[in-house]
Design a protein around this motif. Sequence first.
Motif, short mmCIF file in Angstrom:
data_model
loop_
_atom_site.label_atom_id
_atom_site.label_comp_id
_atom_site.label_asym_id
_atom_site.label_seq_id
_atom_site.Cartn_x
_atom_site.Cartn_y
_atom_site.Cartn_z
N ARG A 47 0.84 -1.19 0.00
CA ARG A 47 0.00 0.00 0.00
C ARG A 47 0.88 1.25 0.00
O ARG A 47 1.97 1.25 0.57
N THR A 48 0.40 2.30 -0.62
CA THR A 48 1.13 3.57 -0.60
C THR A 48 0.20 4.70 -0.22
O THR A 48 -0.99 4.67 -0.54
N PRO A 49 0.73 5.70 0.47
CA PRO A 49 -0.07 6.89 0.74
C PRO A 49 -0.27 7.68 -0.55
O PRO A 49 0.48 7.49 -1.53
N VAL A 50 -1.26 8.55 -0.59
CA VAL A 50 -1.56 9.36 -1.76
C VAL A 50 -1.71 10.81 -1.33
O VAL A 50 -2.41 11.09 -0.35
N ASN A 51 -1.05 11.72 -2.04
CA ASN A 51 -1.17 13.14 -1.79
C ASN A 51 -1.95 13.80 -2.92
O ASN A 51 -1.56 13.69 -4.09
N ILE A 52 -3.04 14.47 -2.57
CA ILE A 52 -3.89 15.14 -3.56
C ILE A 52 -3.93 16.63 -3.24
O ILE A 52 -4.25 17.01 -2.11
N LEU A 53 -3.59 17.44 -4.21
CA LEU A 53 -3.66 18.88 -4.04
C LEU A 53 -5.01 19.38 -4.54
O LEU A 53 -5.35 19.19 -5.72
N LEU A 54 -5.79 19.96 -3.66
CA LEU A 54 -7.11 20.49 -4.00
C LEU A 54 -7.02 22.01 -4.11
O LEU A 54 -6.60 22.69 -3.17
N ILE A 55 -7.40 22.53 -5.27
CA ILE A 55 -7.30 23.98 -5.52
C ILE A 55 -8.68 24.52 -5.84
O ILE A 55 -9.39 23.97 -6.70
N GLY A 56 -9.08 25.58 -5.17
CA GLY A 56 -10.30 26.30 -5.51
C GLY A 56 -9.93 27.52 -6.34
O GLY A 56 -9.19 28.39 -5.87
N SER A 57 -10.42 27.57 -7.57
CA SER A 57 -10.04 28.64 -8.50
C SER A 57 -11.16 29.67 -8.62
O SER A 57 -12.34 29.33 -8.61
N ILE A 81 -5.58 23.07 -0.47
CA ILE A 81 -5.48 22.07 0.61
C ILE A 81 -4.72 20.87 0.07
O ILE A 81 -5.06 20.31 -0.97
N LEU A 82 -3.67 20.48 0.78
CA LEU A 82 -2.95 19.25 0.45
C LEU A 82 -3.55 18.14 1.30
O LEU A 82 -3.43 18.14 2.52
N LEU A 83 -4.22 17.19 0.63
CA LEU A 83 -4.87 16.08 1.33
C LEU A 83 -3.97 14.86 1.28
O LEU A 83 -3.66 14.36 0.21
N HIS A 84 -3.54 14.41 2.45
CA HIS A 84 -2.70 13.22 2.56
C HIS A 84 -3.57 12.04 2.98
O HIS A 84 -4.10 12.02 4.10
N VAL A 85 -3.77 11.09 2.09
CA VAL A 85 -4.50 9.87 2.40
C VAL A 85 -3.46 8.82 2.78
O VAL A 85 -2.59 8.47 1.97
N TYR A 86 -3.52 8.33 4.00
CA TYR A 86 -2.49 7.43 4.51
C TYR A 86 -2.54 6.07 3.83
O TYR A 86 -3.55 5.69 3.23
N HIS A 89 -5.43 3.78 4.11
CA HIS A 89 -6.70 4.28 3.53
C HIS A 89 -7.81 4.31 4.57
O HIS A 89 -8.99 4.18 4.24
N ARG A 90 -7.41 4.52 5.81
CA ARG A 90 -8.38 4.68 6.90
C ARG A 90 -8.16 5.99 7.66
O ARG A 90 -8.88 6.28 8.62
N HIS A 91 -7.15 6.75 7.25
CA HIS A 91 -6.89 8.05 7.85
C HIS A 91 -6.58 9.04 6.73
O HIS A 91 -6.05 8.66 5.68
N ALA A 92 -6.90 10.30 6.96
CA ALA A 92 -6.57 11.35 5.99
C ALA A 92 -6.38 12.66 6.74
O ALA A 92 -7.08 12.94 7.72
N THR A 93 -5.42 13.46 6.28
CA THR A 93 -5.18 14.78 6.85
C THR A 93 -5.14 15.80 5.72
O THR A 93 -4.37 15.64 4.76
#
Length: 496
Positions: A47-57, A81-86, A89-93
């Motif tokens: 398993r790998t963590p995933v980083n998603i960058l959310l931008i409101g334009s 917002i930088l969303l880090h999904v651990y 896949h049961r935690h996210a910050t």
Amino acid sequence: MTAGCTALLVLGGCAVYYRLNGNITTFDGDAVSKDRPAAAAPDAQGRTPVNILLIGSDSRGNGNSDLGGGGDGGARSDTAILLHVYADHRHATGVSIPRDSLVTIPPCKLPNGKWTKEQTNVMFNSAFSVGDTEQGNPACTQNAVEKLTNLRVDHTIVVDFNGFASMTKAVGGVEVCLPNDVHEGDLNPNLGRKGKLLYPKGRQKVEGQSALDYVRIRHGIGDGSDIGRTKRQQAFLSSLIKQVKAGGMDPTTLLPLADAATKSLTVDPDLGSAAKLLSFAMSVKDVDLHDVKFVTTPWRYEGPRVALVHPDVDQLWAALKADRTLDGQDASAAAPAAGESAAPTAPGSATPDASPDAAAGSGEVKPAEVKVTVLNGTGAAGLGGKAAETVKGAGYTVTTVGNAPGRPRAATVVEYGTGERAAADAVAKLFPGATVQPGGKGISLVLGHDFAAANPAGTATAPTTGAASAPAPVPSSVAGAARSADDDPCANVSYG
């Protein structure tokens, strides 16, 4: 009958997928920096963590000017917002980066194919404006975030005003809360008068334009700063997540939402299909609301701008890079097999019979239901995280890891609230010599010099050969201010 319904569902699903794919816009993948942080390595379970960058334009294109988009040309990033999904896949910050933060923006690609020079000490949201186009520059913002955090951004998603308004309608509105009445003049300070009431104090549901205005309001609440607005945006996202999960995280629920969102969505090329978007959404459906946390980068005012506070912000990025939750949990670690209890991780910190069952004594205490705050009262770095591993290894839940206020403590103490003596006694058994005493609410483990003596600097927290050392814990000022997605929508929605 069943076969006919199945065929209709399949055909209808295909039609929807084609429509969604047609909605999605991708940005130029060649504009992403070639000098990037390495991708996260998979854990022992692949398993790998995933980083998603959310931008409101606030782009003015696609009808956004009717909703208040744009202003003096080009597009800006109102929210990031930088969303880090651990890895589990049961935690996210989600980490909010204030738009006025002073950062370094690395070279970015312009529409004519040329690259800019690195810019230092400039506002974070200026990255999205590089090139001065109505679509904005998501790749440049992604480059800036990777430069800032040393984290690889796996995916970037940009939502404009239209998409945001449509999403809130698709879920039937989102519950929000305000600490006071808000009027037209608060939304538009240039109005010159108070104007009519837009939002009454307290709880209410918003959708469409009213939802958009809610997350953009700055004035008339708290100190009128962008920091306060960030807190309301985090509260809004928490409510939105709660609303979506309440409707059921399945394709039937997600497809209408995706249809609304993708009409105004710009994503990286690797996320540029409906199937990939829905697959990602389904992969995080098991994250509990309480385990979705929102924080803001540690900051301070620097004139009219915002400076990021070091080393606090560096410790936050390091924790995410190591896939550590805000309370110090290692989300990449394999969970104990059914019926097994994890061994204590700090040598000398627990006796062999300090298992959850032994600690519980007659069975009055159920470790999984006990929440523990771990406070380092030794003055030595890293011991809070070490003790937290011991507590979690025995089956308890660690809610916060931080430093104890005041002078260093000589002895380790477990403090407890009303009716929690048995739980305090059980936790104390994990730390030979620890005493228990009443004080405050809940269970608080306060480490003293006796724990430091039993765990000298350099002692590994786990005897695994080649294991990476744990990063310094996230500062308590950051972890303690985190919002959970299940928090009261009226809590923590203003600043100043």
